[in-house]
Design a protein around this motif. Structure first.
Motif, mmCIF file in Angstrom:
data_model
loop_
_atom_site.group_PDB
_atom_site.id
_atom_site.type_symbol
_atom_site.label_atom_id
_atom_site.label_comp_id
_atom_site.label_asym_id
_atom_site.label_seq_id
_atom_site.Cartn_x
_atom_site.Cartn_y
_atom_site.Cartn_z
ATOM 1 N N ASP A 195 -43.144 6.946 -15.189
ATOM 2 C CA ASP A 195 -43.460 6.193 -13.973
ATOM 3 C C ASP A 195 -43.201 6.976 -12.686
ATOM 4 N N ILE A 196 -42.571 8.121 -12.805
ATOM 5 C CA ILE A 196 -42.269 8.894 -11.594
ATOM 6 C C ILE A 196 -43.563 9.421 -10.984
ATOM 7 N N LYS A 197 -43.624 9.462 -9.653
ATOM 8 C CA LYS A 197 -44.820 9.968 -8.977
ATOM 9 C C LYS A 197 -44.601 11.429 -8.581
ATOM 10 N N ILE A 198 -45.630 12.247 -8.814
ATOM 11 C CA ILE A 198 -45.604 13.655 -8.430
ATOM 12 C C ILE A 198 -46.674 13.858 -7.362
ATOM 13 N N ILE A 199 -46.247 14.266 -6.169
ATOM 14 C CA ILE A 199 -47.153 14.458 -5.037
ATOM 15 C C ILE A 199 -47.201 15.943 -4.695
ATOM 16 N N GLY A 200 -48.401 16.502 -4.644
ATOM 17 C CA GLY A 200 -48.565 17.898 -4.279
ATOM 18 C C GLY A 200 -48.913 18.051 -2.809
ATOM 19 N N VAL A 201 -48.533 19.193 -2.227
ATOM 20 C CA VAL A 201 -48.840 19.473 -0.825
ATOM 21 C C VAL A 201 -49.427 20.878 -0.708
ATOM 22 N N VAL A 202 -50.605 20.959 -0.111
ATOM 23 C CA VAL A 202 -51.233 22.255 0.168
ATOM 24 C C VAL A 202 -51.250 22.489 1.675
ATOM 25 N N ALA A 203 -51.424 23.738 2.058
ATOM 26 C CA ALA A 203 -51.652 24.067 3.465
ATOM 27 C C ALA A 203 -53.132 23.892 3.779
ATOM 28 N N VAL A 248 -50.486 15.014 -11.942
ATOM 29 C CA VAL A 248 -50.150 14.832 -10.524
ATOM 30 C C VAL A 248 -50.845 13.588 -9.984
ATOM 31 N N ASP A 249 -50.113 12.790 -9.220
ATOM 32 C CA ASP A 249 -50.628 11.508 -8.753
ATOM 33 C C ASP A 249 -51.458 11.614 -7.476
ATOM 34 N N HIS A 250 -51.138 12.596 -6.631
ATOM 35 C CA HIS A 250 -51.837 12.672 -5.342
ATOM 36 C C HIS A 250 -51.581 14.046 -4.735
ATOM 37 N N ILE A 251 -52.535 14.538 -3.940
ATOM 38 C CA ILE A 251 -52.359 15.797 -3.210
ATOM 39 C C ILE A 251 -52.709 15.568 -1.753
#
Length: 401
Positions: A195-203, A248-251
């Motif tokens: 259930d944990i959410k993994i959020i990615g971040v790009v430049a 991954v849930d969202h970027i």
């Protein structure tokens, strides 16, 4: 496919090498967003970034025969330092291809561990092509910075540390360059807590993975340009994309200005020296890119190997943007006492002069005129407004820069 068991095995390989880096509450952000926000400080890892984990695990799993032949890699800096350190521990020769614009601090870090550095290309992908050519010509093992199961497993050990300390963590926010870090973190975290959410971040200047995630197929960036050199990856690796799509849930993306704001915030408020890539997760929180209210969140600070020249520029621009520094160009009569009179105005306003340049020779000036460029320490936007009004009242022509 990398599994939780692979990641646990990597943790065993790393037990006497990689540090279990500090996981601490970020009180200012937590209060601002009414959440528990934590920092995982991989900038304090040996070699200054998480990359040591994957690189060491990869070499640890090589046969002695392959180690004896040596290894080669391509890197924007942090993988290079991690690999150079790991190779040194195993008595293995390492040759690292790095982009020509790699910050000096990262190049020096690699050389300090005894690796040979070859600077080539404008970005990671061009350095990668040169490294692959070297591999074919010399028959050595190529250690990929992200598209490698042992490397991914090594990076995934971060999740094991996180969830041992905070089992009820709700979100992990992770920088994305090539994708090895977020892949390892996501595989381990989802295996332990689906259930944990993994959020990615790009430049914003290197958004290939975000576009590929959205379209569900690889889309390479036409070009990359960002102060976050550690995640300035142009080409999207299909293997990593598949993992990211599955786990991954969202970027989201952040701009260079937002990254610079986060670097300055972490330096000033948390006494942390963080590179551009290491600041993107914090930038995403600061600039409302992620829904985190009433949640328990961890931002991965992936590295701290920032060039001091870049850090100086970020500090300087940050002071100007926050109205703590005021830069002016002022014209005045070129005669004795003119500069004294001007400085008295600043004294009356309580502004401290920190730098001044006096020009009387420019062809743009009329005869008898002088131009000064001056930097002042100020106390905010209202203070700067008062200074501007005082200059106008005394007949000065000026421009704020």
């Amino acid at each position: 496919m990398v599994t939780l068991d692979n990641i646990k095995e990597a943790k065993e390989n790393l037990k006497d090498v990689a540090q279990n880096t500090p996981l601490t509450l970020a009180p200012i952000l937590s209060e601002l967003f009414r959440s528990e926000i934590y920092f995982k400080k991989e900038n304090l890892q040996l070699t200054g970034s998480f990359k040591l984990r994957g690189a060491y695990n990869r070499i640890a799993n090589l046969s002695q025969e392959k180690r004896d032949k040596g290894v080669v890699a391509a890197s924007a800096g942090n993988h290079a330092q991690g690999l150079a350190y790991a190779a040194k521990q195993f008595g293995c020769n390492a040759t690292i291809f790095m982009p020509e614009a790699t910050p000096l601090t990262k190049v020096s870090g690699v050389k300090s561990h005894g690796a040979e550095v070859v600077l080539t290309g404008e970005n990671f992908d061009e350095a990668y092509a040169a490294a692959m050519k070297y591999k074919e010509e010399n028959g050595v093992e190529f250690i990929h910075p992200f598209a490698d199961d042992d490397v991914i497993a090594g990076q995934g050990t971060i999740s094991l540390e996180l969830l041992e300390e905070i089992p009820d963590l709700k979100q992990i926010i992770v920088p994305i360059g090539g994708g090895g870090l977020i892949a390892g973190i996501a595989i381990a975290a989802k295996a332990i807590n689906p259930d944990i959410k993994i959020i990615g971040v790009v430049a914003s200047g290197a958004r290939g993975m975000k576009e590929s995630y959205k379209s569900q197929s690889p889309i390479d960036s036409a070009s990359v340009r960002t102060i976050a050199d550690g995640i300035a990856v142009r080409d999207v690796n299909p293997k990593l994309l598949d993992i990211i799509i599955d786990y991954v849930d969202h970027i989201v993306e952040v701009t260079d200005n937002e990254i610079a704001n986060a670097i300055l915030f972490l330096l000033e408020k948390h006494k942390l020296v963080v590179e551009g890539a290491g600041a993107v997760a914090t930038a995403a929180i600061m600039h409302d890119k992620i829904e985190i209210e009433d949640s328990k969140v961890c931002a991965i600070i992936s590295g701290g190997n920032i060039d001091v020249t870049m850090l100086s520029q970020i500090i300087e621009k940050g002071l100007v943007k926050s109205y703590r520094k005021m830069n002016l160009i002022i014209k005045l009569m070129d005669k004795p006492g003119s500069l004294t009179k001007l400085s008295e105005i600043f004294k009356e306003c309580g502004a401290n002069i920190v730098q001044i340049d006096y020009d009387r020779d420019s062809v743009k000036l009329e005869f008898g005129e002088a131009q000064i460029t001056i930097s002042l320490e100020t106390k905010g936007e209202e203070h700067q407004r008062v200074i501007g009004e005082k200059l106008k009242q005394n007949g000065y022509r000026f421009k704020q820069i």
